[in-house]
Enzyme design. Sequence first.
Site: not given
Length: 819
Positions: A393-400, A714, A757
């Site tokens: 996912g994009p940065p800052g969404v809480g993956k870590t 796309s 999107k």
Amino acid sequence: MPATDATNANRYPDSGDAAQSGDQRPPSRLTFPVLPIPDGVVFPEMVVTVTLQSPEAKRFLDDRHQDGTVLLVPKTDGNFARVGVTATVEDRGTLPDGTPVVTLRAHRRAVIGAGVAGDGDGLWVEADVVDDPVLSAGARTEPEKELTAMAAEYRAAAKALLDRVGGRRAQGAIPKADKPGLLADSIAYWPDLSHEQKITLLETIDVARRLRLATEWAKTALAELDVRESIERNVSEGLENTQREAILRRQMAAIQNELGEGDDDAVAQYRAKLAELDEAEALTETTANAISREIDRLERIGNESMESNWIRTWLDTVFEIPWAARTDESIDLTEARSTLDADHTALDDVKERLIEYLAVRKLRSARRAEKAEPTNTTERGRRRGGAILALVGPPGVGKTSLGQSVADALGRSFVRLALGGIRDEAEIRGHRRTYVGSRPGRLVNALIEAKAMNPVILLDEIDKVASGWQGDPSAALLEVLDPAQNHSFRDHYLEFELDLSDVVFMATANTLETIPGPLLDRLEIITLEGYTEAEKVTIARDHLLPRLLEANGLEPHELEVDDDALATVAGDYTREAGVRRLERQLDKITRKVAVRISDGAETPVRVGVDDLSDLLGKPIPREETADRIDRPGIATGLAVTGAGGDVLFVETALVKGEGEPILTGQLGDVMKESASIVRSLVALQLEHQGLSFPKDRRIHVHFPAGAVPKDGPSAGITMTTALVSLVTGRRVRPDVAMTGEITLQGKVLPIGGVKQKVLAAHRAGIRTVLLPHGNAQDVDDVPEDVRELVDIKLVATIDQVLDLALEPVPASVPEPATA
């Protein structure tokens, strides 16, 4: 039946007196309250202390008969023995925890009869008291002579046994010869005697039989001691060679110390550490032999040798690995759900998948506990291994932070392994010891940092791994992330196999395009889309602000930020898929408020929408799509980048010249092919209508933001719509954005990243989004509050796209834009 008052006089007989004359039964048959002895056997003339824990034990000794005689009866397999021992209470007390205890002195054996009586105070039984014979010093009968001979034989065997284990001092424990019954009972003190044997001894009333039994057991114990000593001698003889080698090594070490070359302390410490690991069975035989060989080399070479430092460094690294340490895995799904909900707002689909992952691990662990662990290491690795989850996912969404939450739910230690920018395979596998400055790879260091062999290791930014002339790190990760292979991972520095099958691996990435196919095949992808504005407000209020207040020295009641202000910060000052920029802006607010409070401002400081310009400055300029789409030939598309969803404009023009279309904007091969398809499709559409492209003109397709690489199919319908708009002079509606792949027949094919999107279109103020009809099922992934604000239209052909995207035909068709 309960005893009557007439018989109560016989229920408390003295240990040495006959029964009262009021009792009609034989003098030796008496009635006693029973005290069960569940875990021991009491013999005559013993003094024992008994804890009264069971209800029946507490009831039997109340104030009514605390000074009378009781019957101590052992139990075996839940049943009472046939013989007990009479005893009197000598003392009463309680333990520190309140448990009552009594001190009892045992007197004589008593054979339990058939009559059993019970009252409200517990269990009472009838029993015949038995007296053991006493040998006289004068003339002896024939039975007395036989008992004397048996007693002498037992005494000799007992003395020989005590000589072997306790010396002459222990012989004082043998009773006098005039009490053969008490002498036979002394065998009960032998520690190797089983509970059943002691009950057999107690139930043997005949003294002669009891002596024969005790003598047999004493001789058996002597024979067992002989066998043990023989085994110990054989073992000691087998150890002579080892001891001789150890003595020679000590002598060699002493000589080296005299020469100034000794390192005996270090070698001894290494051998002691290896012995501890061997005792804990933490090492395989191959690993233990490899370590032992290095210790032997260190012992042989002199301290002045440079190689000794290399060996010592290698041994220090090896013993830092937590070979014997493993964290007990305890999975509570309810607690895991609570932890995920407390740490992360929204992301319901992601959290549900993580709960499924934990549930599978819990069930597999339970099934393995019921069955024997397979001995084959490959099979063990396959059974332990499960899915390797990759959070994309994009940065800052809480993956870590999601990886940390999984580790907390498993109860394991957590290590984050940053892979961004790694180009050297040795970072994963380590350097060979022949190189100066060699060291183990990051996986070994992660185990050392985790202090356990089964941590959760998060491979962060796995999509940023790149290959170079030093090798391809992603190729080394293929073995690490394969449950069928990672039980035999070989680090170049260690030079022996390392079992990683107990490690839980997770990975994070911003995009999948840069992950090699074989590595991607080993991962289970969990996609984290962006957050809506409402979700960002909740995250800011519940998570970001409390953490920032503490970091900046503010109390929770000193700053209040309105939800409208939080929504404005998220919408006008950040415009991102995650919340990292939002956190920085809120940090800026808290710092400025901290300055005001330090200058004496009254608390709480309230921050509203009108205060944001003073605290944060000007918002990010919002370029309206109506300003960009000011003429025919421009359309709004949607794309997914490493930072999340984004709005993409497409500009077209006709330029002088002939040939293939001109494409600018740092486009990839797939997008260039899409442009060629669009050019052919539009030419066919114009031909059907009796039109054609102007002669001596080439199509120029430009994607602004040329510094950002763009690729993928796309944008097909977006380019087609822009080109048709250019040729027909019909302007594209500025409130419409679109995404979808196009075919030469004009069909619209499904694409990926629908949620990201649509969220990007919502952030840009788009009112209508055109999606391929094949993505109908993906619309449900879009949050409901966004679906209410954005009108999503599903299209299957380019004709439907043009009908929805283009404005009505103008009264006069303008000339196409040329350059």
